[in-house]
Each structure stands twice: as structure tokens, then as C-alpha cells.
Design a protein around this motif. Structure first.
Motif, PDB file in Angstrom:
ATOM      1  N   ASP A 181     -48.190 -18.557  14.856  1.00 50.14           N
ATOM      2  CA  ASP A 181     -47.440 -19.088  13.724  1.00 50.14           C
ATOM      3  C   ASP A 181     -46.511 -20.218  14.160  1.00 50.14           C
ATOM      4  OD1 ASP A 181     -45.364 -17.832  15.044  1.00 50.14           O
ATOM      5  OD2 ASP A 181     -45.101 -16.246  13.550  1.00 50.14           O
ATOM      6  N   TYR A 182     -45.686 -20.687  13.236  1.00 45.78           N
ATOM      7  CA  TYR A 182     -44.797 -21.822  13.536  1.00 45.78           C
ATOM      8  C   TYR A 182     -43.880 -21.506  14.709  1.00 45.78           C
ATOM      9  CZ  TYR A 182     -41.336 -25.508  12.944  1.00 45.78           C
ATOM     10  OH  TYR A 182     -40.501 -26.576  13.172  1.00 45.78           O
ATOM     11  N   GLY A 183     -43.288 -20.299  14.711  1.00 46.29           N
ATOM     12  CA  GLY A 183     -42.379 -19.928  15.784  1.00 46.29           C
ATOM     13  C   GLY A 183     -43.050 -19.906  17.146  1.00 46.29           C
ATOM     14  N   TYR A 184     -44.271 -19.406  17.199  1.00 47.42           N
ATOM     15  CA  TYR A 184     -45.022 -19.342  18.460  1.00 47.42           C
ATOM     16  C   TYR A 184     -45.206 -20.743  19.040  1.00 47.42           C
ATOM     17  CZ  TYR A 184     -48.989 -18.521  21.629  1.00 47.42           C
ATOM     18  OH  TYR A 184     -49.821 -18.482  22.719  1.00 47.42           O
ATOM     19  N   HIS A 185     -45.638 -21.669  18.204  1.00 51.08           N
ATOM     20  CA  HIS A 185     -45.919 -23.023  18.707  1.00 51.08           C
ATOM     21  C   HIS A 185     -44.642 -23.839  18.896  1.00 51.08           C
ATOM     22  CE1 HIS A 185     -50.246 -22.737  18.750  1.00 51.08           C
ATOM     23  NE2 HIS A 185     -50.175 -22.068  17.609  1.00 51.08           N
TER      24      HIS A 185
END
Length: 371
Positions: free
Chosen positions: A357-361
Motif C-alpha cells: 500500500d501507500y505506506g509500504y512504498h
């Protein structure tokens, strides 16, 4: 220096793909599949295979066209515009890249079968609600010269219809990728269609037998095979989200030009113009980030991680903005199932979670930036 302008060949590829998808897989096609309870269209995938899309990352010696990651992104982008559902990302992008990394006689044959449409793959990684491949706990215990795999994989996109599975499991030597037939004894697939009507499955493995021949790459060295494949998938998924954004934005702008209040199109209202202009700017920046990721995967793949994560993070955020603005600017009709914007919103939500998700990337981008 990477050129962030499409070549003549890439423009031709995009135009060809768009014409085909507008005819064969418009939004109405997805609506029909959903209403019929179907999660895929074999005939549509067959046409894509016939056009050479399944072999976009397969070497020419194995029956593919080997056009590269930028080309794969262009195809994924055009699919995103109409929300076309197919095993393209799982099979033609992720699995094909993984098989190339672990190249041997068996994987070479399977690449040929991917290009010819004889094999569909799914990638069985996730075990929790979040993407974290290096934290996989599925066990592959040694038994003689082979292994026994037990555990559950969740959110396996294209898992219900796949012929083979790339399964990530933990051996005594570390994480290992197994290339298994989906119908092997002990494998049970539970179809759990996602909200965007895409084929998603939960897969249970109960004491599944595997041999050394089933290992892709080397035992205990999964990421050597998996990391390049995941980056390829993330870049292509970012491209799909970029196309989704363009599709949603186009519908919104069309509505702003047609819908009238007080005798004038609502697109003449300055507040809506500012919001549309802001979304257009975000769309263009994201498109450049996506193309950059594809270019680097083609030229310097060992230096592409930052570009890929930046593309996926931006594409996720921009798609979310596009569908939110689309619903709001359409007013009440934007909330109804009769209107297509809801399909874009659902696909954007599912794609945001798949492959990080956004947080991971954003965390990967921050690490590369020294934070």
C-alpha cells in the motif's frame, strides 16, 4: 538520462491497445461480468494472447515479444482505463519475470506456455492483511529429498483460475519460492471475489508435497527470484492505476462540460475548474513517474527500487484523488451503482493494497532519501 516521453512505437502500441479495449472490454463488460457472477473472461484473455500481450516480457527464443517493462506498463495502463480484468499482471508480468530470474529448462518451457496462453499463474505471498513477503511464515519442512508445505495464503489475485502457483514458504535455509500446479493434492482454493469483481482467492496448503524440481531459483534465496518479479508487478500495477485515473478523470471532465446549472455548464464554475486542473497536474506527474519506473526496469533494474515504489505510491494516491473528485463532482448520481464511477473507486481501493500500500512504498522512498 531517462527520457520521459513515449517513443513512436510505444504510442502505436497504446493506440492499438486502446482501440481493442474500447471495443472488447469497456466498463459495460465489467458490469456484465459482475452481474453474472463471473470473475474473468477466457475469451478476452484469448484475444490478448493472440495479440502477443501474454509474451510482452517473454524472450523471443521462448515465443514471446520481449518488448520490455515500459511496454508492459503501457498495456497495463490501457487496461486500467476500462478496468479490463485479466491475468495479465499475475501471469505475463510477475510470473514471467520470476521465471526468467530462475531460468532453467522447466521455467523456459513454462515461459513458452505463458506466451502461448497455455498457462496462467497466480502469486501466493500474503498471509495477513498487509503485504510483507519477507515475513512469510508458511512452513516448507524437509522430508527426504523434498518438502511438505502447510499454511494459508490470502489475497491471491487470479488464484481461482490459475493453472500454477508461485508459493513463498519458509524452509530451514530461509525463504524459498515453489512453482506448483494449482491442482496438486493438498491445495484447496476458496474463491473470494474482491469488491472490484477481480478474481481473488484464499489458498490452503495441507501437507503439500514438493520436490527440488518445484523450487524456482535456489532454496533459501527466494528474493533473488522474487524481488525483480515484484518490482515488475508493482510498476505495472502503478501503470494500471495511472490508466484508471485517466479513465475516471475523463468521465469527470465530460460531466463538467455537459451538466448545467443556472443555464451554464458546471465546468464554467471556477472552483470546479481549479479542482480539475489540480487533478490533471497530479495525473501528469504520476504518468511520468510510472514511465520512469518502466524505463529503469528495462535499463538498470538493480537501481529501480526507488522509482518503482515512488510510482506505486503516487499512482495509489492520485487514483484515490481521482475517484473521490469524480464522485463529488458528479453529485448524487456519483454514489449510485447505475453510474460507472463506483467501479473505478472499487478497483482503486483493491489495487492500493495489492503488492504494497501507500505506506509500504512511502517507507521505501523515505529510506532511499535517507530518512
Amino acid at each position: 538520462m531517462v527520457k520521459l516521453v513515449e517513443t513512436t512505437d510505444e504510442i502505436l502500441l497504446a493506440d492499438t491497445a486502446r482501440g481493442f479495449l474500447d471495443r472488447a472490454a469497456p466498463i459495460a463488460h465489467l458490469r456484465g461480468l459482475r452481474d453474472a457472477g463471473q470473475v474473468g473472461d477466457d475469451a478476452l484473455w484469448g484475444e490478448m494472447v493472440a495479440m502477443g500481450w501474454a509474451g510482452v516480457l517473454v524472450p523471443e527464443a521462448k515465443g514471446g515479444s520481449d518488448m520490455g517493462h515500459a511496454a508492459a506498463g503501457i498495456l497495463a495502463r490501457e487496461m486500467g482505463r476500462t478496468l479490463a480484468t485479466s491475468p495479465f499482471l499475475s501471469t505475463a508480468v510477475i510470473a514471467a519475470t520470476a521465471l526468467r530470474q530462475g531460468m532453467n529448462s522447466r521455467s523456459g518451457d513454462r515461459l513458452n506456455q505463458i506466451a502461448s496462453g497455455q498457462l496462467r499463474y497466480a502469486i501466493a505471498l500474503d498471509e495477513t492483511s498487509k503485504f510483507a513477503p519477507t515475513m512469510a511464515e508458511m512452513q516448507a519442512r524437509r522430508e527426504g529429498n523434498g518438502f511438505r508445505l502447510s499454511g494459508t495464503k490470502r489475497f491471491v489475485v487470479d488464484g481461482a483460475q490459475a493453472d500454477r502457483l508461485l508459493v513463498l514458504a519458509r524452509t530451514d535455509d530461509g525463504l524459498t519460492v515453489f512453482d506448483l500446479p494449482a491442482d496438486r493434492a493438498g491445495i484447496t482454493r476458496h474463491v473470494t471475489p474482491a469488491i472490484d469483481s477481480r478474481d481473488v482467492a484464499r489458498i490452503d496448503l495441507a501437507d503439500v508435497a514438493a520436490t527440488g524440481d518445484d523450487v524456482l531459483g535456489k532454496v533459501g534465496d527466494a528474493m533473488a527470484v522474487l524481488a525483480p518479479a515484484l518490482q515488475a508487478g508493482q510498476a505495472a500495477l502503478a501503470a494500471e492505476l495511472s490508466g484508471l485515473t485517466s479513465g475516471a478523470f475523463g468521465r469527470t471532465v465530460g460531466y463538467l462540460k455537459e451538466r448545467k446549472q443556472f443555464g451554464v455548464p458546471i465546468g464554467a464554475f471556477q472552483t470546479l475548474q481549479h479542482r480539475a486542473a489540480h487533478l490533471w497536474c497530479e495525473t501528469e506527474i504520476t504518468a511520468a513517474a510510472v514511465l520512469n519506473a518502466g524505463r529503469l526496469l528495462d535499463t538498470t533494474p538493480d537501481q529501480a527500487e526507488l522509482a518503482v515504489s515512488l510510482a506505486k505510491a503516487r499512482a495509489t494516491a492520485t487514483a484515490q484523488l481521482a475517484v473521490q473528485e469524480g464522485v463529488q463532482m458528479h453529485g448524487g448520481i456519483g454514489m449510485t451503482d447505475a453510474f460507472d464511477m463506483g467501479f473505478f473507486m472499487k478497483r482503486a481501493r483493491v489495487a492500493a493494497e495489492w503488492l504494497g500500500d501507500y505506506g509500504y512504498h512511502a517507507a521505501i522512498v523515505a529510506r532511499h532519501r535517507g530518512f
